[in-house]
Design a protein around this motif. Structure first.
Motif, PDB file in Angstrom:
ATOM      1  N   LYS A   1      10.513  35.495 -60.180  1.00 22.68           N
ATOM      2  CA  LYS A   1      10.672  36.041 -58.929  1.00 22.68           C
ATOM      3  C   LYS A   1      11.884  37.062 -59.096  1.00 22.68           C
ATOM      4  O   LYS A   1      12.002  37.812 -58.019  1.00 22.68           O
ATOM      5  N   GLY A   2      12.604  36.789 -60.029  1.00 20.07           N
ATOM      6  CA  GLY A   2      13.949  37.832 -60.084  1.00 20.07           C
ATOM      7  C   GLY A   2      15.316  37.228 -59.857  1.00 20.07           C
ATOM      8  O   GLY A   2      16.183  37.916 -60.109  1.00 20.07           O
ATOM      9  N   PHE A   3      15.230  36.076 -59.410  1.00 16.18           N
ATOM     10  CA  PHE A   3      16.569  35.252 -59.400  1.00 16.18           C
ATOM     11  C   PHE A   3      16.905  34.594 -60.927  1.00 16.18           C
ATOM     12  O   PHE A   3      16.742  33.424 -61.202  1.00 16.18           O
ATOM     13  N   THR A   4      17.210  35.708 -61.708  1.00 14.25           N
ATOM     14  CA  THR A   4      17.392  35.259 -63.255  1.00 14.25           C
ATOM     15  C   THR A   4      18.442  34.145 -63.377  1.00 14.25           C
ATOM     16  O   THR A   4      18.571  33.756 -64.587  1.00 14.25           O
ATOM     17  N   THR A   5      19.654  34.068 -62.589  1.00  7.88           N
ATOM     18  CA  THR A   5      20.452  33.197 -62.743  1.00  7.88           C
ATOM     19  C   THR A   5      20.434  31.997 -62.056  1.00  7.88           C
ATOM     20  O   THR A   5      21.493  31.331 -61.928  1.00  7.88           O
ATOM     21  N   SER A   6      19.366  31.597 -61.586  1.00  5.00           N
ATOM     22  CA  SER A   6      19.112  30.381 -60.987  1.00  5.00           C
ATOM     23  C   SER A   6      19.395  29.247 -61.822  1.00  5.00           C
ATOM     24  O   SER A   6      19.201  29.039 -63.085  1.00  5.00           O
ATOM     25  N   TYR A   7      19.835  28.189 -61.148  1.00  3.89           N
ATOM     26  CA  TYR A   7      20.415  26.868 -61.928  1.00  3.89           C
ATOM     27  C   TYR A   7      19.985  25.952 -61.002  1.00  3.89           C
ATOM     28  O   TYR A   7      20.045  25.656 -59.938  1.00  3.89           O
ATOM     29  N   LEU A   8      20.061  24.391 -61.728  1.00  2.00           N
ATOM     30  CA  LEU A   8      19.493  23.347 -60.929  1.00  2.00           C
ATOM     31  C   LEU A   8      20.959  22.714 -60.380  1.00  2.00           C
ATOM     32  O   LEU A   8      21.992  22.658 -61.103  1.00  2.00           O
ATOM     33  N   ILE A   9      20.931  22.122 -59.287  1.00  2.00           N
ATOM     34  CA  ILE A   9      21.892  21.298 -58.696  1.00  2.00           C
ATOM     35  C   ILE A   9      21.490  20.124 -58.055  1.00  2.00           C
ATOM     36  O   ILE A   9      20.088  20.137 -58.105  1.00  2.00           O
ATOM     37  N   ALA A  10      22.027  19.023 -57.878  1.00  2.00           N
ATOM     38  CA  ALA A  10      21.709  17.620 -57.613  1.00  2.00           C
ATOM     39  C   ALA A  10      22.410  17.057 -56.529  1.00  2.00           C
ATOM     40  O   ALA A  10      23.483  17.339 -56.308  1.00  2.00           O
ATOM     41  N   PHE A  11      21.597  16.362 -55.524  1.00  2.00           N
ATOM     42  CA  PHE A  11      22.254  15.698 -54.557  1.00  2.00           C
ATOM     43  C   PHE A  11      21.799  14.117 -54.609  1.00  2.00           C
ATOM     44  O   PHE A  11      20.979  13.742 -55.103  1.00  2.00           O
ATOM     45  N   LYS A  12      22.904  13.278 -54.139  1.00  2.00           N
ATOM     46  CA  LYS A  12      22.402  11.873 -54.072  1.00  2.00           C
ATOM     47  C   LYS A  12      22.979  11.560 -52.826  1.00  2.00           C
ATOM     48  O   LYS A  12      24.191  11.538 -52.521  1.00  2.00           O
ATOM     49  N   ASN A  13      22.105  11.132 -52.102  1.00  4.77           N
ATOM     50  CA  ASN A  13      22.273  10.611 -50.683  1.00  4.77           C
ATOM     51  C   ASN A  13      22.958  11.636 -49.729  1.00  4.77           C
ATOM     52  O   ASN A  13      23.739  11.293 -49.120  1.00  4.77           O
ATOM     53  N   GLY A  14      22.649  12.681 -50.094  1.00  5.20           N
ATOM     54  CA  GLY A  14      23.063  14.150 -49.181  1.00  5.20           C
ATOM     55  C   GLY A  14      24.486  14.659 -49.898  1.00  5.20           C
ATOM     56  O   GLY A  14      25.002  15.596 -49.326  1.00  5.20           O
ATOM     57  N   LYS A  15      25.012  13.982 -50.989  1.00  4.23           N
ATOM     58  CA  LYS A  15      26.162  14.211 -51.570  1.00  4.23           C
ATOM     59  C   LYS A  15      25.894  15.083 -52.790  1.00  4.23           C
ATOM     60  O   LYS A  15      25.024  14.513 -53.956  1.00  4.23           O
ATOM     61  N   LYS A  16      26.451  16.387 -53.224  1.00  2.00           N
ATOM     62  CA  LYS A  16      26.326  17.306 -54.301  1.00  2.00           C
ATOM     63  C   LYS A  16      26.975  16.158 -55.604  1.00  2.00           C
ATOM     64  O   LYS A  16      27.865  15.996 -55.518  1.00  2.00           O
ATOM     65  N   ILE A  17      26.417  16.074 -56.584  1.00  2.00           N
ATOM     66  CA  ILE A  17      26.690  15.345 -57.738  1.00  2.00           C
ATOM     67  C   ILE A  17      26.175  16.235 -59.126  1.00  2.00           C
ATOM     68  O   ILE A  17      25.509  17.360 -58.951  1.00  2.00           O
ATOM     69  N   SER A  18      26.538  15.855 -60.136  1.00  2.00           N
ATOM     70  CA  SER A  18      26.509  16.820 -61.309  1.00  2.00           C
ATOM     71  C   SER A  18      25.206  16.467 -61.875  1.00  2.00           C
ATOM     72  O   SER A  18      24.638  15.248 -61.722  1.00  2.00           O
ATOM     73  N   ILE A  19      24.560  17.194 -62.651  1.00  2.00           N
ATOM     74  CA  ILE A  19      22.893  17.024 -63.280  1.00  2.00           C
ATOM     75  C   ILE A  19      23.410  15.937 -64.207  1.00  2.00           C
ATOM     76  O   ILE A  19      22.346  14.943 -64.363  1.00  2.00           O
ATOM     77  N   GLN A  20      24.351  15.752 -64.974  1.00  2.00           N
ATOM     78  CA  GLN A  20      24.551  14.469 -65.662  1.00  2.00           C
ATOM     79  C   GLN A  20      24.411  13.107 -64.997  1.00  2.00           C
ATOM     80  O   GLN A  20      23.897  12.279 -65.519  1.00  2.00           O
ATOM     81  N   GLU A  21      25.227  13.425 -63.940  1.00  2.00           N
ATOM     82  CA  GLU A  21      25.132  12.024 -63.093  1.00  2.00           C
ATOM     83  C   GLU A  21      23.817  11.892 -62.487  1.00  2.00           C
ATOM     84  O   GLU A  21      23.476  10.481 -62.462  1.00  2.00           O
ATOM     85  N   ALA A  22      23.217  12.686 -62.042  1.00  2.00           N
ATOM     86  CA  ALA A  22      21.776  12.616 -61.687  1.00  2.00           C
ATOM     87  C   ALA A  22      20.781  12.032 -62.674  1.00  2.00           C
ATOM     88  O   ALA A  22      19.870  11.394 -62.545  1.00  2.00           O
ATOM     89  N   LEU A  23      21.183  12.173 -64.005  1.00  2.00           N
ATOM     90  CA  LEU A  23      20.081  11.917 -65.087  1.00  2.00           C
ATOM     91  C   LEU A  23      20.328  10.379 -65.412  1.00  2.00           C
ATOM     92  O   LEU A  23      19.818   9.929 -66.343  1.00  2.00           O
ATOM     93  N   LYS A  24      21.481  10.094 -65.249  1.00  2.00           N
ATOM     94  CA  LYS A  24      21.840   8.808 -65.364  1.00  2.00           C
ATOM     95  C   LYS A  24      20.794   7.563 -64.987  1.00  2.00           C
ATOM     96  O   LYS A  24      20.102   7.632 -63.970  1.00  2.00           O
TER      97      LYS A  24
END
Length: 399
Positions: free
Chosen positions: A376-399
């Protein structure tokens, strides 16, 4: 040595997870453009027989050598010798390389010889006089370029505020730029016990023209004799280079995943040839911004806006979203404001509004959402992750 089959199987799974995280958001190498400020006829700041262009080049080359040893990282230099590169060309080099990060390296100077400390800038519009003065001094180099009045039509190097009338490409990358700048300043403080003057915003032309997260580092004051000696020393440059390289890799790991090796200072491997040119060849000393006391920034209070759908998390409470932009402007969460995308949510941090698309607990589906946003044109989009409402790193989310 005998290894149980089950243990071997676990090792294979672990290796796959690490590899998957590294290439989950991008199969390409993480590309960093290192920009050594000034060069050739543009000396930059000159004080106490220290020359900014020489120090900036030495540190940039040392950062590059450290990053070259890292897996899945590609380094591009705007200059690796004493040459003059126009400001717009520095940004063009990064844009043509389709870089993931642009890091411009500089030294500061001030009429007050007591001023000292480090500061890292991101692109932004400000009325803070000291920030504008730093930008003014860095931007004035364009007057050394041929036809600069035509090339930078509408911009007055003596008035950085004139950038206000130009569309801010960098606003889309502001959140990530601040993240990199914060890591750099944290490393200067924690690793080197340097005084941090903070992460700041100012209208730098070289940052304005780049189309990726970008920062400009002021490593310290050449006008302060003690700090200038440190910046001009091999030991000081090695330590600063490591702190910057560590910050870049920390940013890469948090936003792009993957692994890294510990950066170590190898004096011989990092040694760069000292320029034969000395400060006495410079026409005059140059000074930069007047010192003003800047209050320590407060940690931002994060407020989550209402979203159109309920959050569906997995059993671990993990939820993935796609960050598509960050802006100082608050927008209504309607598709017409986001190129047709719906299911938009927003959080506010300080003066920034961060806009996110979609939500899912499935990492595979989350990657598909990233591609939808990019299409759609948002070329620099990237994933972010939350755990129980708190932002965490993608690495932590994948554990």
């Amino acid at each position: 040595m005998y290894i149980h089959k089950k243990f071997k199987h676990s090792l294979v799974i672990l290796a796959c997870i690490v590899s998957f995280a590294a290439f989950g958001q991008s199969g390409d190498k993480f590309k960093v453009v290192l920009d050594a400020g000034h060069g050739s006829k543009d000396f930059g700041a000159v004080k106490n027989n220290f020359v900014e262009k020489n120090i900036a080049l030495a540190v940039a080359l040392k950062v590059g050598r450290l990053l070259d040893k890292q897996p899945n990282v590609d380094v591009v230099y705007t200059r690796n010798t004493d040459v003059f590169i126009e400001l717009v060309e520095r940004a063009n080099i990064a844009n043509r390389a389709n870089a993931d990060l642009f890091v411009s390296i500089h030294c500061n100077s001030n009429p007050n010889s007591e001023a000292f400390g480090t500061e890292t800038y991101v692109m932004g519009l400000t009325k803070v006089k000291s920030n504008l003065e730093v930008a003014k001094n860095e931007n004035e180099v364009i007057t050394l370029e041929a036809d600069y009045k035509v090339k930078y039509a509408g911009y007055d190097p003596k008035s950085p505020e004139s950038l206000i009338g130009i569309t801010l490409i960098q606003e889309e990358h502001l959140d990530q730029s601040i993240a990199v700048a914060s890591k750099i300043q944290d490393n200067f403080t924690q690793q080197l016990s340097r005084k941090s003057r903070g992460v700041k915003q100012a209208p730098f032309m070289v940052l304005h023209k780049t189309s990726m997260p970008s920062v400009l580092i002021e490593m310290g004051f050449l006008s302060n004799k003690t700090e200038g000696q440190y910046l001009n020393s091999e030991e000081g440059q090695n330590e600063i280079a490591k702190a910057i390289a560590d910050a870049i890799m920390g940013y890469k790991k948090e936003y792009y995943g993957g692994t890294s090796i510990e950066n170590k200072i190898d004096k011989e491997a990092l040694k760069v040839e000292r320029p034969k040119e000395v400060a006495s060849t410079a026409k005059k000393d140059s000074a930069k911004a007047p010192v003003t006391k800047v209050p320590e920034p407060k940690k931002p209070e994060v407020k989550t806006a209402e979203t159109k759908t309920d959050s569906k998390t997995d059993s671990k409470g993990v939820l993935f979203k796609v960050q598509i932009s960050a802006s100082g402007t608050k927008l209504d969460l309607v598709p017409s404001n986001f190129k047709g995308l719906d299911n938009i949510s927003m959080i506010s941090e300080g003066n920034l509004y961060k806009y996110m698309y979609g939500e899912t607990s499935d990492y595979e589906k989350a990657k598909e959402l990233v591609q939808e946003a990019k299409s759609k044109g948002f070329t620099t989009s990237y994933l972010i992750a939350f755990k129980n409402g708190k932002k965490i790193s993608i690495q932590e989310a994948l554990k």
